[in-house]
Design an enzyme around this catalytic site. Structure first.
Site, PDB file in Angstrom:
ATOM      1  N   LYS A 188      -1.488   0.452   0.648  1.00 23.42           N
ATOM      2  CA  LYS A 188      -0.482   0.458   1.722  1.00 23.42           C
ATOM      3  C   LYS A 188       0.287  -0.853   1.747  1.00 23.42           C
ATOM      4  O   LYS A 188       1.436  -0.900   2.206  1.00 23.42           O
ATOM      5  CB  LYS A 188      -1.128   0.760   3.074  1.00 23.42           C
ATOM      6  N   THR A 245       1.313  -1.405   9.043  1.00 25.22           N
ATOM      7  CA  THR A 245       1.733  -2.460   8.121  1.00 25.22           C
ATOM      8  C   THR A 245       3.215  -2.343   7.774  1.00 25.22           C
ATOM      9  O   THR A 245       3.860  -3.351   7.488  1.00 25.22           O
ATOM     10  CB  THR A 245       0.872  -2.413   6.837  1.00 25.22           C
TER      11      THR A 245
END
Length: 336
Positions: A188, A245
């Protein structure tokens, strides 16, 4: 419980505070003596996590043996590039059967293995688990509601870690899919870097939504090819961590990406962020893995080209938008 936290960055300090506030005996290890001395004096990481005053039942050291010996739980929170070497140095001091919890996110740059796999290679007598999920240290330090996943192939160990970390503001789930949990956390960061580049270019919300969605497709495609469970990537350590994120300014990966999108080099962006930007390193390892396994990962490939081959972000966007036509469901997943 006697616990060592190996790594005194923002996440290491936040985790130490969580564990100490539950009454545990916590020793926080720093690589640098001067950093350990400053923490001992100020009880605060003024550079990475200002405002969090560390509890009195945390001790500080830069001596790895003093930190690890006699501890039943060891939490690894070093940068990914340091996990292998740190584990190798720790090995003589780790008691047989001790639990090592890897809260770092990334790959071993020498082997492309996950970090728990690397720890197991160096310390085979330990019980190794992973801790991951959408968890900015800045918010955990302020005791804002946060959820994590404790992953171990040993369900008893996973439940023990669930109990160890869980508080009224930190909810912990268990999983047996250690590989999937780790891959979600590592990959990610690559997509978050790309989301930041998109923001830096001013491409808008539509583009970022597409990057996140198709980025998760790539993460799951590589993860299932390596043997992880597809369902893990729709959970906290997959989609959950990706969302936080890619959208938060707490994310150093997104912040670095914004700078790259605005015209700075990867090196300049990392220097300005002044913290480890794991997505840069993960992009290289993920690209190598995709080529080795024959897995199609176009976003990751373009990230690699921008970061390591001098391609411009605008050129990378054009390459992605003009690829051959596809059916959305043609994901190449290997379900398990």
């Amino acid at each position: 419980m006697k616990i060592a936290v190996i790594g005194s960055g923002s996440w290491g300090c936040a985790i130490s505070a969580v564990l100490a506030n539950k009454g545990n005996d916590v020793c926080l290890w720093s690589y640098f003596q001067e950093e350990s001395d400053a923490l001992k004096t100020n009880r605060e990481n003024k550079k990475n996590l200002p405002g969090l005053i560390l509890p009195d039942n945390i001790t500080f050291t830069s001596d790895l043996e003093a930190a690890v010996r006699g501890r039943s739980v060891i939490v690894m929170v070093t940068p990914s590039a340091a996990v292998g070497d740190t584990a190798r140095k720790m090995r003589p001091y780790v008691e047989s059967g001790a639990a090592i919890v890897c809260a770092s996110k990334g790959f071993d740059s020498e082997t492309q293995k996950t970090l728990t796999q690397t720890i197991e290679d160096h310390i085979p007598n330990a019980l190794v688990a992973a801790l991951s999920g959408p968890s900015h240290a800045e918010e955990v330090a302020k005791q804002k509601p946060t959820t994590l996943v404790a992953a171990s192939r040993n369900l008893t160990a996973a439940k023990m870690l669930q109990d160890l970390f869980m508080t009224d503001y930190l909810r912990v789930y268990t999983s047996s899919d250690v590989l999937g949990v780790e891959l979600g956390g590592a990959l990610k960061n690559v997509i978050a870097l790309c989301a930041g580049i998109s923001d830096g270019l001013g491409l808008g919300d539509n583009a970022k939504a597409a990057l996140m969605t198709r980025g998760m497709t790539e993460i799951a495609r590589l993860g299932t090819a390596l043997g992880a469970s597809l369902s893990t990537f729709s959970g906290l350590s997959g989609m959950g961590d990706l969302i936080v994120t890619c959208t938060s300014m707490h994310s150093r990966n997104r912040r670095a990406g914004i700078l790259i999108g605005q015209g700075k080099s990867a090196k300049e962006a990392m220097e300005e962020v002044n913290m480890v930007v794991e997505g840069v390193y993960a992009a290289k390892e993920a690209f190598k893995l995709s080529k080795r396994l024959g897995i199609e990962m176009p976003i990751t490939e373009q990230a690699y080209r921008v970061l390591f081959e001098g391609a411009s972000p605008k050129e990378a966007v054009e390459e992605l938008m003009t690829r051959d036509k596809k059916h959305e469901s043609d994901n190449g997943f290997v379900s398990k």
